[in-house]
Scaffold this motif. Sequence first.
Motif, PDB file in Angstrom:
ATOM      1  N   ALA A 187       0.766  -1.236  -0.034  1.00  0.00           N
ATOM      2  CA  ALA A 187      -0.017  -0.101  -0.025  1.00  0.00           C
ATOM      3  C   ALA A 187       0.950   1.232  -0.056  1.00  0.00           C
ATOM      4  O   ALA A 187       0.478   2.195  -0.626  1.00  0.00           O
ATOM      5  CB  ALA A 187      -1.084   0.079   1.290  1.00  0.00           C
ATOM      6  N   LYS A 188       1.836   1.006   0.566  1.00  0.00           N
ATOM      7  CA  LYS A 188       2.846   2.327   0.634  1.00  0.00           C
ATOM      8  C   LYS A 188       3.361   2.892  -0.616  1.00  0.00           C
ATOM      9  O   LYS A 188       4.094   3.584  -0.919  1.00  0.00           O
ATOM     10  CB  LYS A 188       3.944   2.074   1.382  1.00  0.00           C
ATOM     11  CG  LYS A 188       3.617   2.206   3.099  1.00  0.00           C
ATOM     12  CD  LYS A 188       4.734   1.804   4.025  1.00  0.00           C
ATOM     13  CE  LYS A 188       4.156   1.978   5.192  1.00  0.00           C
ATOM     14  NZ  LYS A 188       5.288   1.433   6.468  1.00  0.00           N
ATOM     15  N   CYS A 189       3.101   1.901  -1.604  1.00  0.00           N
ATOM     16  CA  CYS A 189       3.861   2.023  -3.103  1.00  0.00           C
ATOM     17  C   CYS A 189       2.735   2.848  -3.803  1.00  0.00           C
ATOM     18  O   CYS A 189       2.914   3.088  -5.151  1.00  0.00           O
ATOM     19  CB  CYS A 189       4.148   0.679  -3.764  1.00  0.00           C
ATOM     20  SG  CYS A 189       5.398  -0.253  -2.814  1.00  0.00           S
ATOM     21  N   THR A 190       1.610   3.175  -3.489  1.00  0.00           N
ATOM     22  CA  THR A 190       0.645   3.986  -4.137  1.00  0.00           C
ATOM     23  C   THR A 190      -0.178   4.672  -3.547  1.00  0.00           C
ATOM     24  O   THR A 190      -0.194   4.779  -2.282  1.00  0.00           O
ATOM     25  CB  THR A 190      -0.434   2.615  -4.673  1.00  0.00           C
ATOM     26  OG1 THR A 190      -1.359   3.542  -5.717  1.00  0.00           O
ATOM     27  CG2 THR A 190      -0.909   2.043  -3.718  1.00  0.00           C
ATOM     28  N   LYS A 191      -0.509   5.799  -4.336  1.00  0.00           N
ATOM     29  CA  LYS A 191      -1.208   7.065  -3.450  1.00  0.00           C
ATOM     30  C   LYS A 191      -2.724   6.363  -3.275  1.00  0.00           C
ATOM     31  O   LYS A 191      -3.500   7.156  -2.456  1.00  0.00           O
ATOM     32  CB  LYS A 191      -1.441   8.236  -4.480  1.00  0.00           C
ATOM     33  CG  LYS A 191      -1.962   8.082  -5.859  1.00  0.00           C
ATOM     34  CD  LYS A 191      -2.039   9.432  -6.570  1.00  0.00           C
ATOM     35  CE  LYS A 191      -2.612   9.300  -7.783  1.00  0.00           C
ATOM     36  NZ  LYS A 191      -2.463  10.663  -8.706  1.00  0.00           N
ATOM     37  N   HIS A 192      -3.164   5.299  -3.576  1.00  0.00           N
ATOM     38  CA  HIS A 192      -4.423   4.652  -3.669  1.00  0.00           C
ATOM     39  C   HIS A 192      -4.395   3.490  -2.525  1.00  0.00           C
ATOM     40  O   HIS A 192      -4.750   2.509  -2.679  1.00  0.00           O
ATOM     41  CB  HIS A 192      -4.791   4.159  -4.933  1.00  0.00           C
ATOM     42  CG  HIS A 192      -5.278   5.235  -6.008  1.00  0.00           C
ATOM     43  ND1 HIS A 192      -6.138   6.286  -6.068  1.00  0.00           N
ATOM     44  CD2 HIS A 192      -4.269   5.406  -7.177  1.00  0.00           C
ATOM     45  CE1 HIS A 192      -6.067   6.919  -7.031  1.00  0.00           C
ATOM     46  NE2 HIS A 192      -5.003   6.596  -7.798  1.00  0.00           N
ATOM     47  N   SER A 193      -3.517   3.773  -1.623  1.00  0.00           N
ATOM     48  CA  SER A 193      -3.347   2.694  -0.700  1.00  0.00           C
ATOM     49  C   SER A 193      -4.534   2.243   0.157  1.00  0.00           C
ATOM     50  O   SER A 193      -4.326   1.001   0.141  1.00  0.00           O
ATOM     51  CB  SER A 193      -2.247   3.208   0.491  1.00  0.00           C
ATOM     52  OG  SER A 193      -2.651   4.534   1.161  1.00  0.00           O
TER      53      SER A 193
END
Length: 174
Positions: A68-74
């Motif tokens: 989740a930390k890899c996307t702004k849509h976490s």
Amino acid sequence: MAFFSNYYMDVLDCIKSRRSIRKFENQLIPQEIIEEILECGRWAPSGVNFQPWKVFVVSDPNVKEKLAKCTKHSSLILNAPHTFAIFLDQTKQYHYTKHVQSIGAFFQTLLLALHAKGLGGVWLGEIYNQKDQVSDVFGINDPQLEFMGAIAFGKPAEQGKSSRKKVSEFVVWS
């Protein structure tokens, strides 16, 4: 639509009624159901039948948090009980563009299979911008495995909504 049933909808209805689902029930999907979805995915068309996909099925809360930390849509990953992290396996070389097209067909097949089973999913594409970071989450340092995107999925908590262009807006007859 029945959840976890053997009910299968007409393929045209399935295609037309599938929507991206962004809110999920807090309920794990049995592994057998996930395996059925993946079984459908393996029948997606691919150039020279190379089936160039590798899938990580993410259910562990610690891995979900890292992903989740890899996307702004976490929130989509954190709120879905499961996520497919999908990689392009380039160990067999045919044609890069055809391989990427095959991955697109694989994504769509998984989304339709989820929908046909009464589940829902959302294709996360923005996460591709952090593909190196995603590879690190899974301990992948092989350049032959390229992250392509993810599908967060589970039992829908609400129905998705969408509109579509008219066919006449995107088709040219010649």
